[in-house]
Scaffold this motif. Structure first.
Motif, short mmCIF file in Angstrom:
data_model
loop_
_atom_site.label_atom_id
_atom_site.label_comp_id
_atom_site.label_asym_id
_atom_site.label_seq_id
_atom_site.Cartn_x
_atom_site.Cartn_y
_atom_site.Cartn_z
N ASP A 70 0.79 -1.24 -0.10
CA ASP A 70 0.15 0.12 0.08
C ASP A 70 0.88 1.16 0.02
OD1 ASP A 70 0.79 -0.31 2.50
OD2 ASP A 70 -0.71 0.07 3.77
N ASP A 85 -0.70 4.74 -1.34
CA ASP A 85 -1.66 4.28 -2.33
C ASP A 85 -3.02 4.61 -2.00
OD1 ASP A 85 -3.10 3.17 -4.55
OD2 ASP A 85 -3.30 1.31 -3.86
N SER A 87 -5.93 4.42 -4.04
CA SER A 87 -6.74 3.74 -5.31
C SER A 87 -8.42 4.33 -5.17
CB SER A 87 -6.75 2.32 -5.06
OG SER A 87 -5.29 1.78 -5.24
N ALA A 90 -8.37 7.40 -7.36
CA ALA A 90 -7.80 7.13 -8.82
C ALA A 90 -8.97 7.34 -10.05
CB ALA A 90 -6.99 5.56 -8.94
N HIS A 99 -7.61 5.79 -14.65
CA HIS A 99 -6.81 5.22 -13.66
C HIS A 99 -7.31 4.18 -12.55
CE1 HIS A 99 -3.86 8.12 -15.40
NE2 HIS A 99 -4.85 9.14 -15.04
N ASP A 100 -6.15 3.35 -12.28
CA ASP A 100 -6.72 2.28 -11.25
C ASP A 100 -5.92 2.34 -9.93
OD1 ASP A 100 -4.68 1.25 -12.38
OD2 ASP A 100 -5.34 -0.74 -12.42
N ARG A 101 -4.60 3.13 -10.03
CA ARG A 101 -3.92 3.31 -8.85
C ARG A 101 -3.60 4.78 -8.83
NH1 ARG A 101 -1.46 -1.61 -7.36
NH2 ARG A 101 -0.48 -0.35 -5.46
N CYS A 102 -3.41 5.42 -7.59
CA CYS A 102 -2.87 6.57 -7.37
C CYS A 102 -1.95 6.88 -6.02
CB CYS A 102 -3.99 7.60 -7.14
SG CYS A 102 -3.57 9.47 -6.95
N TRP A 103 -0.81 7.20 -6.19
CA TRP A 103 0.22 7.29 -5.31
C TRP A 103 0.38 8.80 -5.05
CZ3 TRP A 103 1.98 3.32 -8.98
CH2 TRP A 103 1.92 2.11 -8.28
N ALA A 337 -1.65 -3.83 -11.57
CA ALA A 337 -2.21 -2.35 -11.74
C ALA A 337 -2.06 -2.04 -13.27
CB ALA A 337 -1.08 -1.52 -11.12
N PRO A 340 -1.40 3.24 -13.45
CA PRO A 340 -1.31 4.24 -12.38
C PRO A 340 -0.97 5.60 -12.53
CG PRO A 340 0.73 2.62 -12.65
CD PRO A 340 -0.26 2.58 -13.84
#
Length: 357
Positions: A70, A85, A87, A90, A99-103, A337, A340
């Motif tokens: 995470d 993370d 998500s 996202a 998008h499917d992930r966001c950091w 992912a 991202p």
């Protein structure tokens, strides 16, 4: 269509990729993270609607990348960044649903000038039959050691090669890469087995070695500026960077065989199934690494990522930066992912604007 023009001094970066790269990533079910320390950027490479999508985030001298369940850790100039993370956010980012992930950055630890290279997640010792907590290891190149973080100190030394007689900010052997095995440090790369200040610079085209941890014994030697040792599927791999070759190491004989040659200074290596993702860099003639054997082909070298099929040694896909980005340090895979992001400016169709910071 390209990203909108920058209004605060951004740099327009062009890139292109082989036709099959989006399909390769989709079939593998993964995306990539790439650090470009010369350009000071962390790049997320994914696929949206069948097309490649790149997202950039600025970190001063972005180096090693450690991907956790995470969170994401990035080694930078004089500090180590931690991104969480998110998500859940996202899907709401523009354009919606891409998008499917966001950091997002959440904390930083100031280490001071240690020339942090790779950062790697391991496992702290746990109870019998229970996995340990995640444990972060740093390759502290300036002090020629492996280290950990502590809120009270710049770093905590954990291991150094037996030929390094004392901790000193002298980059004696250019310790630069770390391979984990079963959650514990297993192998490191050094440019030379030197105990003198910056002694590795004296003869670096055949003095590189892979060392075993914790014994410090030589696993294989005679490499040209090696980087990125990795343990994958029961086999040790290493990048013979100065020659531009991905090599497989026979632990019993110390011999190496070439898996594939690549058109760049090879640095940054990640695996996913039968695929190897290799970072490629150009070499500036004025740089320390300008004397590498592969520098003889400097006009043919590229910067980007090569995707190699391990079973055949064939390069099945490529990503290449056309300008502004010239040197890659690390490449990591993000399994599961699709696309991202870091929640900021991005672009597609071969063009993107890099914004300061």
């Amino acid at each position: 269509m390209s990203a909108p023009p920058a209004t605060d001094g951004g740099t327009q970066v062009g890139y292109h990729h082989s036709e099959g790269l989006p399909e390769v990533l989709q079939e593998a079910g993964c995306s990539l993270l790439v650090s470009t320390y010369q350009a000071g950027q962390l790049v997320a490479v994914g696929v949206a609607e069948g097309r490649l999508s790149l997202s950039f985030r600025g970190f001063d001298r972005a180096m090693g990348i450690a991907v956790g369940d995470d969170q994401l850790v990035v080694g930078g100039k004089d500090q180590v960044w931690s991104l969480r993370d998110h998500s859940e956010l996202a899907g709401a980012l523009t354009p919606d649903g891409r998008h499917d992930r966001c950091w997002l950055p959440r904390a930083t630890t100031v280490t001071g000038p240690i020339q942090c290279h790779e950062v790697v997640w391991g496992s702290a010792p746990g109870q019998p039959g229970q996995p340990g907590e995640p444990d972060l290891w740093l390759v502290n190149t300036l002090f020629s050691c492996l280290a950990g973080l502590d809120p009270r100190y710049s770093f905590v030394p954990r291991w150094r090669p037996p030929f390094i007689t004392r901790l000193a900010a002298e980059d004696r052997c250019h310790l630069n890469g770390l391979a984990m095995r079963d959650g514990a440090p297993a192998f490191v790369t050094v440019m030379a087995r030197s105990d003198e200040p910056r002694g590795w610079r004296q003869a670096r085209n055949d003095s590189g070695a892979v060392l075993e941890v914790p014994s410090g014994e030589v696993v294989t030697s005679g490499l040209a500026m090696p980087h990125s040792p990795r343990w994958h599927d029961g086999t040790l791999y290493v990048l013979n960077s100065g020659l531009g070759v991905l090599e497989r190491v026979d632990l019993a004989s110390a011999q190496r065989d070439a898996v594939a040659a690549v058109p760049g200074y090879a640095r940054g290596l990640a695996f996913h199934g039968d695929l190897a993702f290799v970072g490629l860099s150009k070499i500036r003639e004025t740089a320390i690494f300008g004397g590498a054997p592969i520098a003889a082909y400097h006009d043919q070298l590229v910067c980007g990522v090569g995707v190699i099929e391990l079973s055949t040694g064939n390069t099945v896909a490529t990503l290449r930066f056309d300008n502004a980005v010239e040197e890659i340090f690390d490449v990591q895979v993000v399994p599961g992912a699709r696309c991202p992001t870091f929640g900021n400016v991005e672009g597609g169709d071969g063009e993107v604007w890099l914004l300061p910071g």
